[in-house]
Design a protein around this motif. Sequence first.
Motif, PDB file in Angstrom:
ATOM      1  N   ASN A 170     -18.121   0.130   2.812  1.00 29.96           N
ATOM      2  CA  ASN A 170     -19.523  -0.018   2.421  1.00 29.96           C
ATOM      3  C   ASN A 170     -19.651  -0.799   1.116  1.00 29.96           C
ATOM      4  O   ASN A 170     -20.581  -1.589   0.937  1.00 29.96           O
ATOM      5  CB  ASN A 170     -20.183   1.356   2.267  1.00 29.96           C
ATOM      6  N   ILE A 171     -18.723  -0.564   0.189  1.00 23.55           N
ATOM      7  CA  ILE A 171     -18.770  -1.244  -1.093  1.00 23.55           C
ATOM      8  C   ILE A 171     -18.371  -2.710  -0.946  1.00 23.55           C
ATOM      9  O   ILE A 171     -19.018  -3.600  -1.497  1.00 23.55           O
ATOM     10  CB  ILE A 171     -17.842  -0.541  -2.110  1.00 23.55           C
ATOM     11  N   ASN A 172     -17.306  -2.978  -0.203  1.00 23.12           N
ATOM     12  CA  ASN A 172     -16.822  -4.346  -0.018  1.00 23.12           C
ATOM     13  C   ASN A 172     -16.501  -4.572   1.458  1.00 23.12           C
ATOM     14  O   ASN A 172     -15.353  -4.450   1.886  1.00 23.12           O
ATOM     15  CB  ASN A 172     -15.588  -4.613  -0.878  1.00 23.12           C
ATOM     16  N   PRO A 173     -17.511  -4.913   2.256  1.00 22.42           N
ATOM     17  CA  PRO A 173     -17.277  -5.102   3.695  1.00 22.42           C
ATOM     18  C   PRO A 173     -16.473  -6.354   4.010  1.00 22.42           C
ATOM     19  O   PRO A 173     -16.059  -6.553   5.152  1.00 22.42           O
ATOM     20  CB  PRO A 173     -18.707  -5.215   4.257  1.00 22.42           C
ATOM     21  N   MET A 174     -16.228  -7.205   3.001  1.00 17.52           N
ATOM     22  CA  MET A 174     -15.501  -8.442   3.234  1.00 17.52           C
ATOM     23  C   MET A 174     -13.992  -8.287   3.130  1.00 17.52           C
ATOM     24  O   MET A 174     -13.245  -9.186   3.493  1.00 17.52           O
ATOM     25  CB  MET A 174     -15.968  -9.498   2.246  1.00 17.52           C
ATOM     26  N   ALA A 175     -13.524  -7.167   2.605  1.00 18.90           N
ATOM     27  CA  ALA A 175     -12.094  -7.015   2.325  1.00 18.90           C
ATOM     28  C   ALA A 175     -11.350  -6.411   3.507  1.00 18.90           C
ATOM     29  O   ALA A 175     -11.858  -5.538   4.212  1.00 18.90           O
ATOM     30  CB  ALA A 175     -11.896  -6.127   1.095  1.00 18.90           C
ATOM     31  N   GLU A 176     -10.133  -6.884   3.693  1.00 16.99           N
ATOM     32  CA  GLU A 176      -9.210  -6.224   4.619  1.00 16.99           C
ATOM     33  C   GLU A 176      -8.781  -4.913   3.983  1.00 16.99           C
ATOM     34  O   GLU A 176      -8.521  -4.853   2.775  1.00 16.99           O
ATOM     35  CB  GLU A 176      -8.002  -7.124   4.855  1.00 16.99           C
ATOM     36  N   LEU A 177      -8.683  -3.851   4.776  1.00 19.54           N
ATOM     37  CA  LEU A 177      -8.384  -2.523   4.240  1.00 19.54           C
ATOM     38  C   LEU A 177      -7.174  -1.929   4.942  1.00 19.54           C
ATOM     39  O   LEU A 177      -7.142  -1.821   6.169  1.00 19.54           O
ATOM     40  CB  LEU A 177      -9.606  -1.603   4.419  1.00 19.54           C
ATOM     41  N   THR A 178      -6.168  -1.556   4.156  1.00 20.55           N
ATOM     42  CA  THR A 178      -4.989  -0.896   4.705  1.00 20.55           C
ATOM     43  C   THR A 178      -4.414   0.006   3.610  1.00 20.55           C
ATOM     44  O   THR A 178      -5.087   0.277   2.617  1.00 20.55           O
ATOM     45  CB  THR A 178      -3.957  -1.930   5.193  1.00 20.55           C
ATOM     46  N   ASP A 179      -3.189   0.493   3.786  1.00 16.57           N
ATOM     47  CA  ASP A 179      -2.595   1.349   2.764  1.00 16.57           C
ATOM     48  C   ASP A 179      -1.226   0.810   2.372  1.00 16.57           C
ATOM     49  O   ASP A 179      -0.624  -0.008   3.071  1.00 16.57           O
ATOM     50  CB  ASP A 179      -2.497   2.803   3.234  1.00 16.57           C
ATOM     51  N   THR A 180      -0.742   1.255   1.236  1.00 11.28           N
ATOM     52  CA  THR A 180       0.501   0.710   0.690  1.00 11.28           C
ATOM     53  C   THR A 180       1.694   1.007   1.577  1.00 11.28           C
ATOM     54  O   THR A 180       2.610   0.192   1.686  1.00 11.28           O
ATOM     55  CB  THR A 180       0.757   1.281  -0.717  1.00 11.28           C
ATOM     56  N   GLN A 181       1.696   2.164   2.235  1.00 10.19           N
ATOM     57  CA  GLN A 181       2.835   2.501   3.079  1.00 10.19           C
ATOM     58  C   GLN A 181       2.965   1.533   4.242  1.00 10.19           C
ATOM     59  O   GLN A 181       4.067   1.130   4.626  1.00 10.19           O
ATOM     60  CB  GLN A 181       2.705   3.940   3.601  1.00 10.19           C
ATOM     61  N   HIS A 182       1.835   1.137   4.803  1.00 11.08           N
ATOM     62  CA  HIS A 182       1.850   0.160   5.889  1.00 11.08           C
ATOM     63  C   HIS A 182       2.429  -1.165   5.408  1.00 11.08           C
ATOM     64  O   HIS A 182       3.195  -1.818   6.132  1.00 11.08           O
ATOM     65  CB  HIS A 182       0.437  -0.049   6.433  1.00 11.08           C
ATOM     66  N   ILE A 183       2.082  -1.572   4.213  1.00  6.48           N
ATOM     67  CA  ILE A 183       2.602  -2.825   3.665  1.00  6.48           C
ATOM     68  C   ILE A 183       4.115  -2.765   3.531  1.00  6.48           C
ATOM     69  O   ILE A 183       4.829  -3.727   3.848  1.00  6.48           O
ATOM     70  CB  ILE A 183       1.963  -3.108   2.292  1.00  6.48           C
ATOM     71  N   LEU A 184       4.644  -1.628   3.067  1.00  2.97           N
ATOM     72  CA  LEU A 184       6.074  -1.508   2.823  1.00  2.97           C
ATOM     73  C   LEU A 184       6.870  -1.264   4.095  1.00  2.97           C
ATOM     74  O   LEU A 184       8.054  -1.604   4.165  1.00  2.97           O
ATOM     75  CB  LEU A 184       6.330  -0.375   1.827  1.00  2.97           C
ATOM     76  N   ASP A 185       6.235  -0.672   5.118  1.00  2.00           N
ATOM     77  CA  ASP A 185       6.953  -0.338   6.345  1.00  2.00           C
ATOM     78  C   ASP A 185       7.022  -1.482   7.339  1.00  2.00           C
ATOM     79  O   ASP A 185       7.798  -1.439   8.288  1.00  2.00           O
ATOM     80  CB  ASP A 185       6.287   0.873   7.033  1.00  2.00           C
TER      81      ASP A 185
END
Length: 340
Positions: free
Chosen positions: A181-196
């Motif tokens: 809602n705050i930034n609908p333009m951003a891709e959203l994921t989590d750090t664990q996904h990035i590292l895995d």
Amino acid sequence: MHYEEKLPLHVLSGFLGSGKTTLLKSWLAQQNLNDIALLVNEFGEVGIDHHLLNEVAPDTVLLPSGCICCQIRGELKTALLDLYERRARGLLPPFTQVILETTGLADPSPILSTLLHDRQLQHHFTQGTLVTLVDAEHARQQADEQPEWIAQVSAADKLLLSKCDRVSELEKCALQQWLHNINPMAELTDTQHILDTPHPLFQSEVEHGSRDQRFRWLGACADDHFALKPTAHSLSHPPTQTCVITLEQSLNWPAFAIWLSMLLHCHGSTVLRMKGILRISDSRSPIVIQGVQHTLHPPIHLQDWPGELESSKLVFILRGLEADRLQQAFSRYMQALQEP
């Protein structure tokens, strides 16, 4: 990469304690360090983070004298030009990208402004991807109490949730929706996904991603056929609104550029983020524009329209400026163009 090609400057942002150095250290351990130059900004006279990163990136450069968004913009310029010169002389590996880890108190917009407005830097560097870490455990408290937090979140191309193991799955899902809602333009994921996964943490979505990636920020707005539609989330903190403007007819680019420049000149501090894809009257292909506060990036010309989208779309993230007021200003601008 040829030496005359511009190097992307990626920014890793996030409030104090969000885990930037921990993420960067783990991610760098999986990368070819000959491709990366690393700058670290730490607030205060004694730096610690760069010592931790030196274990995996020995050529890390420390910018220690203050917050990068205010005190040391000149120091950032000097460091970037020095890196480029040492690379050209063969004193450093031929890196293809620069990553800047900011202090947790930095507002990213002046950093982007420095890069976009300095002619020396423009000759060698281009804007990369702005990644912001969000502490899942403390995000709502930081949003209530820290003005830098909303500036970092709203400016991001990518939002990464850290410390997800400290919240429930239900809390995580609610937080993801809140951030969208705050930034609908951003891709959203989590750090664990990035590292895995072998994931490109820093990537310029417009220039290098697939069509779906490049225009992920349009989201459900691409299916909206209303001419003007402001939207706002119901949460009281932070007080932001998202305004979506859809326009079927072509835009007169010189006139629109003047209107947009005046808007950012007068209300730039309230326009936290802006992106748009526009149909221009004298061109068959669209252009993409984006900006952060007072800074408007150079437009990017695309070869064709993404998917089914064929109408102009503007998305504004606002704080302190009502979406209705922006809607009315744009309507007056369109009416003025139609007057004889």
